[in-house]
Design a protein around this motif. Sequence first.
Motif, PDB file in Angstrom:
ATOM      1  N   ARG A   8       1.194  -1.347   0.036  1.00  0.00           N
ATOM      2  CA  ARG A   8      -0.054  -0.350  -0.105  1.00  0.00           C
ATOM      3  C   ARG A   8       0.836   1.777   0.386  1.00  0.00           C
ATOM      4  NH1 ARG A   8      -5.429  -0.733   0.344  1.00  0.00           N
ATOM      5  NH2 ARG A   8      -6.135  -3.079   1.144  1.00  0.00           N
ATOM      6  N   GLN A   9       1.972   1.012   0.070  1.00  0.00           N
ATOM      7  CA  GLN A   9       2.998   2.907   0.794  1.00  0.00           C
ATOM      8  C   GLN A   9       4.189   1.565   0.002  1.00  0.00           C
ATOM      9  OE1 GLN A   9       2.294   6.039   1.369  1.00  0.00           O
ATOM     10  NE2 GLN A   9       0.290   4.648   1.056  1.00  0.00           N
ATOM     11  N   GLU A  30       6.375  -0.011   2.752  1.00  0.00           N
ATOM     12  CA  GLU A  30       5.409  -1.891   3.311  1.00  0.00           C
ATOM     13  C   GLU A  30       6.260  -2.318   2.681  1.00  0.00           C
ATOM     14  OE1 GLU A  30       1.841  -1.038   3.282  1.00  0.00           O
ATOM     15  OE2 GLU A  30       2.150   0.437   4.700  1.00  0.00           O
ATOM     16  N   PRO A  77     -10.429   2.959   5.957  1.00  0.00           N
ATOM     17  CA  PRO A  77      -9.272   3.146   5.551  1.00  0.00           C
ATOM     18  C   PRO A  77      -7.715   1.676   5.978  1.00  0.00           C
ATOM     19  CG  PRO A  77      -9.107   4.888   7.218  1.00  0.00           C
ATOM     20  CD  PRO A  77     -10.451   3.712   6.735  1.00  0.00           C
ATOM     21  N   ARG A  78      -7.305   1.313   4.670  1.00  0.00           N
ATOM     22  CA  ARG A  78      -6.353   0.048   4.255  1.00  0.00           C
ATOM     23  C   ARG A  78      -7.397  -0.774   4.114  1.00  0.00           C
ATOM     24  NH1 ARG A  78      -1.545   1.783   4.872  1.00  0.00           N
ATOM     25  NH2 ARG A  78      -0.438  -0.463   5.178  1.00  0.00           N
ATOM     26  N   ASP A  79      -8.505  -0.661   4.188  1.00  0.00           N
ATOM     27  CA  ASP A  79      -9.385  -2.096   3.889  1.00  0.00           C
ATOM     28  C   ASP A  79     -10.031  -2.344   5.204  1.00  0.00           C
ATOM     29  OD1 ASP A  79     -10.023  -1.522   1.373  1.00  0.00           O
ATOM     30  OD2 ASP A  79      -7.984  -2.994   0.540  1.00  0.00           O
ATOM     31  N   ASP A  80      -9.677  -1.708   5.935  1.00  0.00           N
ATOM     32  CA  ASP A  80      -9.857  -2.388   7.374  1.00  0.00           C
ATOM     33  C   ASP A  80     -11.023  -2.172   7.845  1.00  0.00           C
ATOM     34  OD1 ASP A  80     -10.097  -2.494  10.322  1.00  0.00           O
ATOM     35  OD2 ASP A  80      -8.057  -2.198  11.178  1.00  0.00           O
ATOM     36  N   ARG A  87     -12.435   0.204  10.653  1.00  0.00           N
ATOM     37  CA  ARG A  87     -12.029   1.583  11.009  1.00  0.00           C
ATOM     38  C   ARG A  87     -12.979   2.164  10.668  1.00  0.00           C
ATOM     39  NH1 ARG A  87      -6.156   2.473   9.639  1.00  0.00           N
ATOM     40  NH2 ARG A  87      -5.541   4.493  10.186  1.00  0.00           N
ATOM     41  N   THR A 130      -7.404  10.160   3.111  1.00  0.00           N
ATOM     42  CA  THR A 130      -6.973   8.675   3.343  1.00  0.00           C
ATOM     43  C   THR A 130      -5.489   9.014   1.514  1.00  0.00           C
ATOM     44  OG1 THR A 130      -8.265   7.759   1.408  1.00  0.00           O
ATOM     45  CG2 THR A 130      -8.972   7.977   3.468  1.00  0.00           C
ATOM     46  N   ARG A 131      -4.567   7.698   1.531  1.00  0.00           N
ATOM     47  CA  ARG A 131      -4.331   7.647   0.463  1.00  0.00           C
ATOM     48  C   ARG A 131      -4.827   7.124  -0.328  1.00  0.00           C
ATOM     49  NH1 ARG A 131       1.105   9.474   1.213  1.00  0.00           N
ATOM     50  NH2 ARG A 131       1.532   9.255  -1.521  1.00  0.00           N
ATOM     51  N   SER A 132      -6.145   6.222  -0.432  1.00  0.00           N
ATOM     52  CA  SER A 132      -6.841   5.443  -0.802  1.00  0.00           C
ATOM     53  C   SER A 132      -6.041   4.871  -2.616  1.00  0.00           C
ATOM     54  CB  SER A 132      -8.635   5.392  -1.223  1.00  0.00           C
ATOM     55  OG  SER A 132      -8.617   4.987  -1.908  1.00  0.00           O
TER      56      SER A 132
END
Length: 131
Positions: A21-22, A25, A69-72, A75, A83-85
Amino acid sequence: MNLFPIGHVESPLTDRSTAPRQGDEGAPDAWVVVVPQYARAMTELRAGQEVLLLTWLDKADRAVLAVHPRDDQDRPETGVFSTRSPDRPNPIGLHRVRILSVDGQRFQVAGLEAIDGTPVVDVKPVLAGER
């Protein structure tokens, strides 16, 4: 408004669902291949330099306005502008990377999470003091 790709990404990442995602990572090194007509624009790029790559996330869903966020799913749903989506009305990717080498009309960068074939729309230097 006219937007023209200045190049594209060559990466071992080929599937959006398995890409980091980043960049920090576990993203692999990748190449940015510049279109011949823009080669003059990259002549001062050097190994060790940090740059900002702006990409067009062409696999993104441009209708998405909010995400978990982050597909969580635990959340709360959040507007994509917070977001950074990659899914957003104008899917512009922003990647801070370090140049590893320059070879003709391409340059290799460390830790780029963009998938293979992603269009690159601009390259900008990181200025002193930018974080």
